[in-house]
Design a protein around this motif. Structure first.
Motif, mmCIF file in Angstrom:
data_model
loop_
_atom_site.group_PDB
_atom_site.id
_atom_site.type_symbol
_atom_site.label_atom_id
_atom_site.label_comp_id
_atom_site.label_asym_id
_atom_site.label_seq_id
_atom_site.Cartn_x
_atom_site.Cartn_y
_atom_site.Cartn_z
ATOM 1 N N UNK A 294 50.928 -56.958 50.303
ATOM 2 C CA UNK A 294 51.204 -57.572 49.136
ATOM 3 C C UNK A 294 50.911 -59.333 49.290
ATOM 4 N N UNK A 295 51.065 -60.050 48.009
ATOM 5 C CA UNK A 295 50.780 -61.332 48.038
ATOM 6 C C UNK A 295 52.040 -62.098 47.588
ATOM 7 N N UNK A 296 52.095 -63.333 47.877
ATOM 8 C CA UNK A 296 53.010 -64.427 47.007
ATOM 9 C C UNK A 296 52.339 -64.948 45.752
ATOM 10 N N UNK A 297 53.141 -64.598 44.797
ATOM 11 C CA UNK A 297 52.188 -65.072 43.561
ATOM 12 C C UNK A 297 52.062 -66.561 43.150
ATOM 13 N N UNK A 298 52.995 -67.296 43.579
ATOM 14 C CA UNK A 298 52.742 -68.799 43.561
ATOM 15 C C UNK A 298 51.581 -69.247 44.580
ATOM 16 N N UNK A 299 51.734 -68.765 45.594
ATOM 17 C CA UNK A 299 50.228 -68.995 46.604
ATOM 18 C C UNK A 299 48.967 -68.639 46.156
ATOM 19 N N UNK A 300 48.927 -67.477 45.375
ATOM 20 C CA UNK A 300 47.768 -66.868 44.864
ATOM 21 C C UNK A 300 47.282 -67.729 43.873
ATOM 22 N N UNK A 301 48.166 -68.193 42.563
ATOM 23 C CA UNK A 301 47.868 -69.232 41.833
ATOM 24 C C UNK A 301 47.385 -70.378 42.406
ATOM 25 N N UNK A 302 48.168 -71.124 43.468
ATOM 26 C CA UNK A 302 47.700 -72.193 43.800
ATOM 27 C C UNK A 302 46.016 -71.927 44.562
ATOM 28 N N UNK A 303 45.763 -70.907 45.046
ATOM 29 C CA UNK A 303 44.447 -70.602 45.611
ATOM 30 C C UNK A 303 43.481 -70.450 44.281
ATOM 31 N N UNK A 304 43.752 -69.799 43.222
ATOM 32 C CA UNK A 304 42.851 -70.086 42.194
ATOM 33 C C UNK A 304 42.864 -71.396 41.505
ATOM 34 N N UNK A 305 43.673 -72.315 41.907
ATOM 35 C CA UNK A 305 43.438 -73.597 41.367
ATOM 36 C C UNK A 305 42.527 -74.357 42.318
ATOM 37 N N UNK A 306 42.758 -73.988 43.514
ATOM 38 C CA UNK A 306 41.719 -74.384 44.439
ATOM 39 C C UNK A 306 40.264 -74.027 44.275
ATOM 40 N N UNK A 307 40.188 -72.884 44.090
ATOM 41 C CA UNK A 307 38.820 -72.198 43.761
ATOM 42 C C UNK A 307 38.200 -73.041 42.596
ATOM 43 N N UNK A 308 38.941 -73.225 41.438
ATOM 44 C CA UNK A 308 38.775 -73.919 40.422
ATOM 45 C C UNK A 308 38.276 -75.282 40.467
ATOM 46 N N UNK A 309 38.557 -75.858 41.594
ATOM 47 C CA UNK A 309 38.123 -77.257 41.957
ATOM 48 C C UNK A 309 36.510 -77.289 42.226
ATOM 49 N N UNK A 310 35.794 -76.327 42.586
ATOM 50 C CA UNK A 310 34.687 -76.121 42.884
ATOM 51 C C UNK A 310 33.713 -75.183 42.299
ATOM 52 N N UNK A 311 34.459 -74.439 41.338
ATOM 53 C CA UNK A 311 33.876 -73.121 40.708
ATOM 54 C C UNK A 311 34.560 -73.214 39.192
ATOM 55 N N UNK A 312 33.482 -73.132 38.352
ATOM 56 C CA UNK A 312 33.907 -73.156 37.000
ATOM 57 C C UNK A 312 34.031 -71.592 36.393
ATOM 58 N N UNK A 313 35.286 -71.285 36.205
ATOM 59 C CA UNK A 313 35.632 -69.933 35.625
ATOM 60 C C UNK A 313 34.949 -69.657 34.232
#
Length: 337
Positions: A294-313
């Motif tokens: 499984x995953x921790x939802x809050x951590x996953x969301x934080x990871x998505x925000x981190x990806x968005x720092x260098x990648x334009x969704x």
């Protein structure tokens, strides 16, 4: 979560005699990389009959990098594979209709790392500025390097990045042609040891210990296949979890299963590689408390925000687009023993 009323293995147990060969479902499984230590639990699951107990005949194919399995599964060439979830996120953002998603997290703590030579001045993230970094373009660790650099206030313009191939990555570092490389903690480190580099001269900078919130590799599935064969996917994931538990209990047996498929491997080195992956990436405190997959939802969301720092969704980033726990088993197999 999809709840299977009775596992295939339990149903088989009610029948007289073993499962007939023609009753087994073929499930090709695409790995991300070569047959090395971290792949041993899957081979042990085959040899211990864990897949067969779920009615599955699993054939494992090697891969060529963290991105390799994604198109294989998305096209339906393989029903399941093993890939970097961060690469999957970007793939699905660019191909929103692709029938592929992550169904089981394996590397709760990603193995993305920068591996350097102490003798060449690499011990901390800041040491990379003014140095030469060797990075294979398809490497999962290199894909996350911009987020790692941002988290550590590194000036990317001050780092000379040299594209290298996977086969030449560690030899170039061993020969001093680059000062550091990107790679997986358990792969590059031991590859350098095998090349004769003294262990006290090897520095491992694990990105997850330096600001990276991301997850690592996961089991991915073709969603069309999974919707049509939910019990097959659930049974596969149950056997995978049991294979990791078995490897933790008896790493020698796991390595024996691996060597049977890759006789040229160094058994002791691959045992170390397996143990490194268990200790650093798989059996984390969160997993030991909550179970595997499984995953921790809050951590996953934080990871998505981190990806968005260098990648334009291109679309809205939402965890539900990239991961589902619908096929995880509820039979207790996810709790590592």
């Amino acid at each position: 979560m999809y709840l299977k009323p009775l596992s295939f293995a339990a149903a088989v147990a009610t029948l007289a005699g073993p499962v007939a060969a023609q009753e087994l479902t073929d499930v090709p499984f695409a790995l991300d990389w070569k047959f090395e230590g971290p792949a041993a639990p899957y081979f042990l699951a085959i040899d211990d009959g864990l897949f067969k107990a779920e009615g599955l005949e699993v054939e494992i194919s090697a891969g060529q990098g963290s991105l390799d399995a994604i198109p294989k599964v998305a096209t339906g060439a393989y029903p399941v594979g093993f890939a970097d979830i961060n690469s999957l996120i970007k793939f699905l953002d660019q191909n929103p209709d692709a029938p592929v998603t992550a169904v089981m997290m394996i590397y709760d703590k990603p193995p993305f790392a920068v591996i350097g030579r102490v003798s060449q001045g690499i011990e901390t993230p800041a040491d990379l500025e003014g140095k030469i970094l060797g990075a294979p373009p398809p490497d999962g660790a290199w894909a996350q390097f911009p987020a790692f650099a941002l988290a550590n206030d590194l000036d990317m313009d001050a780092i000379e990045v040299e594209p290298v191939g996977f086969p030449t990555r560690e030899p170039m570092l061993a020969e001093g042609k680059v000062d550091a490389i990107t790679g997986f903690n358990f792969s590059s480190y031991l590859n350098l040891v095998r090349l004769g580099v003294e262990e006290d001269d090897i520095s491992t900078i694990l990105m997850a210990d330096h600001g990276l919130q991301l997850y690592g590799n996961a089991i991915i599935a073709n969603t069309d296949y999974a919707e049509e064969n939910p019990q097959v996917v659930t049974g596969f994931l149950s056997a995978v979890a049991l294979g990791w538990s078995a490897a933790m209990q008896d790493p020698d047996a796991a390595i024996e299963a691996l060597i049977a498929r890759n006789p040229a491997s160094d058994a002791e080195l691959e045992k170390r590689r397996l143990q490194m992956s268990i200790d650093a990436n798989v059996a984390t405190p969160w997993v030991l408390e909550n179970g595997m997959g499984g995953i921790d939802a809050d951590r996953f969301d934080a990871g998505l925000e981190q990806i968005a720092q260098n990648y334009e969704f291109q679309g809205d980033a939402n965890a539900a687009l990239y991961f589902t726990d619908a096929y995880l088993p509820d039979d207790g197999s996810l709790m590592l023993k």
